[in-house]
Structure formats: C-alpha cells, structure tokens
Scaffold this motif. Sequence first.
Motif, PDB file in Angstrom:
ATOM      1  N   GLU A 111       0.841  -1.214   0.000  1.00 28.99           N
ATOM      2  CA  GLU A 111       0.000   0.000   0.000  1.00 28.99           C
ATOM      3  C   GLU A 111       0.867   1.252   0.000  1.00 28.99           C
ATOM      4  OE1 GLU A 111      -3.217   0.456  -0.394  1.00 28.99           O
ATOM      5  OE2 GLU A 111      -3.503  -1.702  -0.635  1.00 28.99           O
ATOM      6  N   LYS A 112       1.907   1.254   0.803  1.00 27.62           N
ATOM      7  CA  LYS A 112       2.789   2.430   0.887  1.00 27.62           C
ATOM      8  C   LYS A 112       3.515   2.662  -0.438  1.00 27.62           C
ATOM      9  CE  LYS A 112       3.600   2.457   5.867  1.00 27.62           C
ATOM     10  NZ  LYS A 112       4.539   2.139   6.959  1.00 27.62           N
ATOM     11  N   GLU A 113       3.949   1.571  -1.075  1.00 28.36           N
ATOM     12  CA  GLU A 113       4.665   1.737  -2.353  1.00 28.36           C
ATOM     13  C   GLU A 113       3.730   2.183  -3.455  1.00 28.36           C
ATOM     14  OE1 GLU A 113       7.365  -1.382  -3.373  1.00 28.36           O
ATOM     15  OE2 GLU A 113       8.289  -1.425  -1.400  1.00 28.36           O
ATOM     16  N   LYS A 114       2.460   1.764  -3.373  1.00 32.63           N
ATOM     17  CA  LYS A 114       1.471   2.210  -4.365  1.00 32.63           C
ATOM     18  C   LYS A 114       1.196   3.699  -4.229  1.00 32.63           C
ATOM     19  CE  LYS A 114      -2.404   0.159  -5.025  1.00 32.63           C
ATOM     20  NZ  LYS A 114      -3.652  -0.590  -4.751  1.00 32.63           N
ATOM     21  N   SER A 115       1.247   4.200  -2.985  1.00 31.09           N
ATOM     22  CA  SER A 115       0.894   5.599  -2.748  1.00 31.09           C
ATOM     23  C   SER A 115       2.053   6.564  -2.992  1.00 31.09           C
ATOM     24  CB  SER A 115       0.395   5.775  -1.291  1.00 31.09           C
ATOM     25  OG  SER A 115       1.434   5.448  -0.391  1.00 31.09           O
ATOM     26  N   LYS A 116       3.248   6.002  -3.257  1.00 32.32           N
ATOM     27  CA  LYS A 116       4.387   6.879  -3.525  1.00 32.32           C
ATOM     28  C   LYS A 116       4.191   7.610  -4.849  1.00 32.32           C
ATOM     29  CE  LYS A 116       8.078   4.332  -1.140  1.00 32.32           C
ATOM     30  NZ  LYS A 116       9.272   3.520  -1.342  1.00 32.32           N
ATOM     31  N   PRO A 117       4.486   8.910  -4.880  1.00 28.63           N
ATOM     32  CA  PRO A 117       4.349   9.635  -6.161  1.00 28.63           C
ATOM     33  C   PRO A 117       5.388   9.130  -7.176  1.00 28.63           C
ATOM     34  CG  PRO A 117       5.429  11.015  -4.499  1.00 28.63           C
ATOM     35  CD  PRO A 117       4.951   9.780  -3.782  1.00 28.63           C
TER      36      PRO A 117
END
Length: 299
Positions: free
Chosen positions: A291-297
Amino acid sequence: MQDYLVRGVSVDGSFRIFAARTTATVEEARVRHNCWPVATAALGRTLTAGLLLGANLKGEDILTIRIMGDGPLGAIVVTANAKGEVRGYVQEPQVHLPSTPAGKLPVGAAVGRGQLHITRDLGLKDPFTGSVDLVSGEIAEDIAHYLTTSEQTPSAVALGVLVETDNSVVAAGGLLLQLLPEAPKDTLEKLEQNLAQLPPVSALIHNGETPENIIDRVTRGIEVKILEKKPVSFNCSCSRQRLEDLLVGIGKDEVTAMLEEQGQAEINCHFCSEQYRFDRDDLLRILDRIEKEKSKPES
C-alpha cells in the motif's frame, strides 16, 4: 578437505587449463535437495562444470547452465559466479534407473535428449545465450560440444562424481582444457596422448590427487604456469529479504489470498531448498508495504 579450483595457462600460450575438487560442494547439493545417486551425479557434474566455466568470469558476472532433457530427471539448472560460488538444482531429484552394463550410473539415460543452454550475464544490456543439442546427456561431452561449436573454442572436459552406497558423495571434480588459436601441433599431440591415459577424475580425487596433480597429468611434457588457486563452494544468493520483495512484487490480491486461505506463506528456494516462512503478522506487514509503495508519487 576444502574444495578449490586451479587455473593455469601454458607458457607458450597455446592453451588454458582448469581443474577443481568439488566433493563437499556436490555433497551439500545432494543433502539440500535429497538427491538419489543418478541425480547426484548429473547435478554434481553440472555444478562442477559451472565452477570451471565460471573461473573465466570477472566482477559480478554470472553464468547459467540449463540442461533441458526429456529424461526422467527433467531440467538441471546451475548458476556460478566469479567468486567460486555455485548453486543449482535438478527438477526430479529422486529418480532411480538400473546401472549401465559397465556398472556406472546411467546419467545419459536419466538426462535424455534435449538441449544445453549456457547464458553469460556480463552486466551488459542483454545477456548472451548459446544453445546446442545434447550429444549424450553425460554432461562433460555436452559441455565440450557446446564450447567447440557455439563458442568456437576447441575444448576437452572431464567431470566425475563418485557416490557411495549410502548415497553420500565421496569424490567429485572436473577438468577443463581449452585450446587457444594456433596451438603448435606437437603440443596438441602431447595433450591428446596425456588425455587418453587420464583415469576418471572422480577416481583420481578419491585416491587423494589434487587439482594440481590432475593438471600435471594432462600437461606432462609441457610447461604450465599456475595463475590462480581459489576456494569453491555451494552458495545461494537467496535471502528472506529477497523473498519478501518477491511477495511485494506479486501484489496485493495474491498476498491477501495467502492470508485468507492459509494465514501464512511458505516459500522454498529452487536452487538451495531453503524454506522461508511468513506468518500472519509478516503478511500484514507486507500488505502495508504494498500500500505504501502504491501511494508513492511517481518520479
């Protein structure tokens, strides 16, 4: 005794030669994969070939041997690097076939017909892969055929694995001789005579002969300079972190399914049979990473 490899070259520059003792390396592979004798012999010969060919590598270069036969062993895959490290597996490690009339392990029949592929990843954009049809399935002849036809380097290869009645490996090793351009005729004749008289490499290793002794036998009457002696071993590059990264890479849906269906994930490394277990908390943490890597710009 520690496994090691010796690399040398003739003083007149007509050939290079490599010899290795790989007994402990092959025994570790046998134990890790629970191989029966014919699989031990086939995998052990291929591991030894990987180390001999890998002795020409530099830096972070990697060499991969894939033997894709139609025999009961299935595929044999081995990777080696410039550090003298090798790893590998045989697709079907528990195969039994009757011995040959000469009392040898039937490696050729167990490998079958098919193809040999050798890939050299030299850190360039695209790795180089060469392929040839298997000529015997006995591994050494196939490697020599590949080097001579695909890489235009006339070569002699000897590989041997001696398996005890309790399935353990008591001796393993190999020899690689590669002719360089314009080798003198008298040198070739001496090498041919010496190779014709060479006992099986596994028998020499079992009798206590060293890689240096084996080189001396093959090059009798020819002056050779030893360039390097280095330890070799079975060593796999897998790690828990790499497997966790793999789970992140397969995505949220797959990891969620593992969590809901099994509550955990168990992953075995093909190359070394090491098992990695990720429990419920691990999978929840991995989902959080996804989830965190998906939300990275995006950069």
